[in-house]
Design a protein around this motif. Structure first.
Motif: not given
Length: 181
Positions: A77-95
């Motif tokens: 939740i913290e990661f997804c709130g602090k990072n923007t999808g325009s700069e990273c594909k969040k699923f690639e950084h998360l379990n």
């Protein structure tokens, strides 16, 4: 009780925090953290910052999933709130595991015990609330992990361990609903 007038920039007084998953307009799965919402019957209202990547994608693609996380997913939740999808594909950084919905064109997060499938119906932007976009959506489906259901198929409120967000513009924190043992 002695109340004192305060001038906080904002005041979140304990809203549920959840993950909104969607496919962007290129078809890539992405996710963001949200805490401004309410639902009534088959309607849900969400509030976003107008500049956010997620809201601008959802306005184009229409479908999204509200994924109710439990306290085990606080780091995500913290990661997804602090990072923007325009700069990273969040699923690639998360379990987190995204799986396609069979009802709408959006991914469901497998690790979240509750997922609510939605289709955008209204976008509300007003000069009175510059920088804020509110949306209304139709709930098309509700998925609940069987451990959250009793023998009759009703919600076991005692199983909930979701996260609440509290903030005054400077300080912020999370609280958890206490799971009954």
């Amino acid at each position: 009780m002695n109340k004192i007038k305060v001038n906080f920039e904002k005041m979140y007084y304990g809203f549920p925090v959840f993950l909104v998953s969607y496919y962007d307009k290129e078809g890539n799965p992405n996710v963001t953290t949200i805490s401004s919402s309410y639902s009534l019957r088959d309607m849900v209202a969400l509030g976003f910052s107008s500049k956010g990547y997620a809201i601008n994608q959802i306005k184009e693609v229409s479908d999204f999933v509200i994924n109710i996380a439990d306290s085990k997913l606080l780091d995500e939740i913290e990661f997804c709130g602090k990072n923007t999808g325009s700069e990273c594909k969040k699923f690639e950084h998360l379990n987190l595991t995204h799986v396609p919905s069979t009802t709408i064109n959006a991914p469901i997060i497998k690790e979240c015990p509750i997922s609510i499938e939605c289709t955008l119906t209204d976008v509300i932007e007003s000069q009175n609330y510059s920088g804020i976009t509110n949306i209304l959506a139709l709930i098309k489906g509700r998925l609940v992990d069987e451990s959250y259901l009793d023998e009759k198929g009703n919600l076991k409120v005692s199983a909930f361990d979701n996260i609440l967000y509290i903030r005054d513009g400077v300080n912020r924190g999370f609280r958890y609903m206490k799971k009954e043992q």
